[in-house]
Scaffold this motif. Structure first.
Motif, PDB file in Angstrom:
ATOM      1  N   UNK A 128       0.845  -1.187   0.000  1.00 14.26           N
ATOM      2  CA  UNK A 128       0.000   0.000   0.000  1.00 14.26           C
ATOM      3  C   UNK A 128       0.883   1.241   0.000  1.00 14.26           C
ATOM      4  N   UNK A 129       0.264   2.400   0.151  1.00 14.66           N
ATOM      5  CA  UNK A 129       1.004   3.634   0.395  1.00 14.66           C
ATOM      6  C   UNK A 129       0.540   4.197   1.732  1.00 14.66           C
ATOM      7  N   UNK A 131      -4.697   1.280   0.516  1.00 12.78           N
ATOM      8  CA  UNK A 131      -4.552   0.285  -0.544  1.00 12.78           C
ATOM      9  C   UNK A 131      -4.970   0.941  -1.859  1.00 12.78           C
ATOM     10  N   UNK A 132      -4.035   1.078  -2.799  1.00 16.06           N
ATOM     11  CA  UNK A 132      -4.282   1.870  -3.995  1.00 16.06           C
ATOM     12  C   UNK A 132      -5.163   1.159  -5.016  1.00 16.06           C
ATOM     13  N   UNK A 133      -6.226   1.815  -5.489  1.00 13.04           N
ATOM     14  CA  UNK A 133      -6.921   1.296  -6.665  1.00 13.04           C
ATOM     15  C   UNK A 133      -5.997   1.393  -7.883  1.00 13.04           C
ATOM     16  N   UNK A 134      -6.193   0.516  -8.853  1.00  9.45           N
ATOM     17  CA  UNK A 134      -5.299   0.474 -10.011  1.00  9.45           C
ATOM     18  C   UNK A 134      -5.318   1.766 -10.807  1.00  9.45           C
ATOM     19  N   UNK A 135      -6.467   2.431 -10.858  1.00 10.31           N
ATOM     20  CA  UNK A 135      -6.582   3.616 -11.704  1.00 10.31           C
ATOM     21  C   UNK A 135      -6.331   4.918 -10.947  1.00 10.31           C
ATOM     22  N   UNK A 136      -5.865   4.828  -9.744  1.00 12.07           N
ATOM     23  CA  UNK A 136      -5.634   6.047  -8.969  1.00 12.07           C
ATOM     24  C   UNK A 136      -4.401   6.777  -9.490  1.00 12.07           C
TER      25      UNK A 136
END
Length: 226
Positions: free
Chosen positions: A36-37, A89-94
């Protein structure tokens, strides 16, 4: 260095904060990990809205955990300022995914009028091109690149202002502490205390520095009063 404006809905963490009425946010830094970030973000607003934001973070599938590290009182208002550490937790399109995939480092950000202003750093132009390609591939069009410049160029740009070391110190400190923010986050007295000078002395340095920067930036000649 890239200074960048993106619509709030393309930055999911930013949208989560911005959709709460009365909240302002400043992204302090983001630490990427394998899973995650971890953004550190200051959020300012009424206590009720801050409580609602914490509840939203608890219920979000994108937030594995968060901690309110600090809380400050905004002088002269009923608002509070909280520093959040969020495991996101990053979404792919973020948009943040694109920056990290291109090995960029996010330095700071601020929400304003439905947009987020982000400032980040890449080590070379190839990484900038990779980030731009990510935006193209994912059909992300609601953004604006405000400026791209080399660190050296920025340093040279700063030298055009004919400031004394004391004036540069004063205006830099004022900007960093939020004196020019609305509402102001610090007083002249507090800034003077940091430099161990009086409020009046700091005010004079800041006024002269601000005047010099305005004249230099807008190419306005100084008026000599006889």
């Amino acid at each position: 260095m890239v200074e960048f404006t993106i619509a709030t809905e393309r930055f999911e963490l930013g949208q989560m904060i911005s959709e709460k009425s009365g909240l302002d946010a400043e992204l302090e830094r983001i630490i990427p990990t394998e899973e995650c970030v971890i953004p550190y973000v200051w959020v300012t607003g009424p206590p009720l809205q801050l409580d609602e934001l914490q509840e939203t973070l608890r219920q979000s599938d994108e937030v594995s955990s968060f901690t309110a590290l600090d809380e400050l009182v905004v002088n002269g208002t009923d608002k509070r300022q909280q520093l959040f550490r969020i495991n996101w937790v990053l979404p792919e399109l973020d948009i943040i995914r694109g920056i990290i995939n291109a090995d960029g480092a996010i330095l700071e950000g601020q929400n304003t009028d439905g947009y987020w202003l982000l400032r980040f750093r890449f080590s070379d132009h190839e990484q900038v091109a990779q980030f731009y390609q990510y935006l193209t591939d994912e059909n992300i069009t609601d953004f604006q690149i405000d400026s791209i410049y080399e660190l050296e160029a920025r340093s040279e740009r700063g030298k055009v202002f004919d400031l004394t070391p004391e004036q540069r110190e004063a205006i830099t400190l004022a900007a960093q502490r939020g004196y020019f923010s609305t509402p102001r986050k610090v007083t002249l007295t507090e800034l003077g205390d940091e430099l161990d000078i009086s409020e009046q002395a700091f005010s004079q340095r800041l006024r002269r520095a601000t005047e010099e920067v305005i004249h230099s930036a807008l190419n306005i000649p100084h008026i000599e009063i006889e």
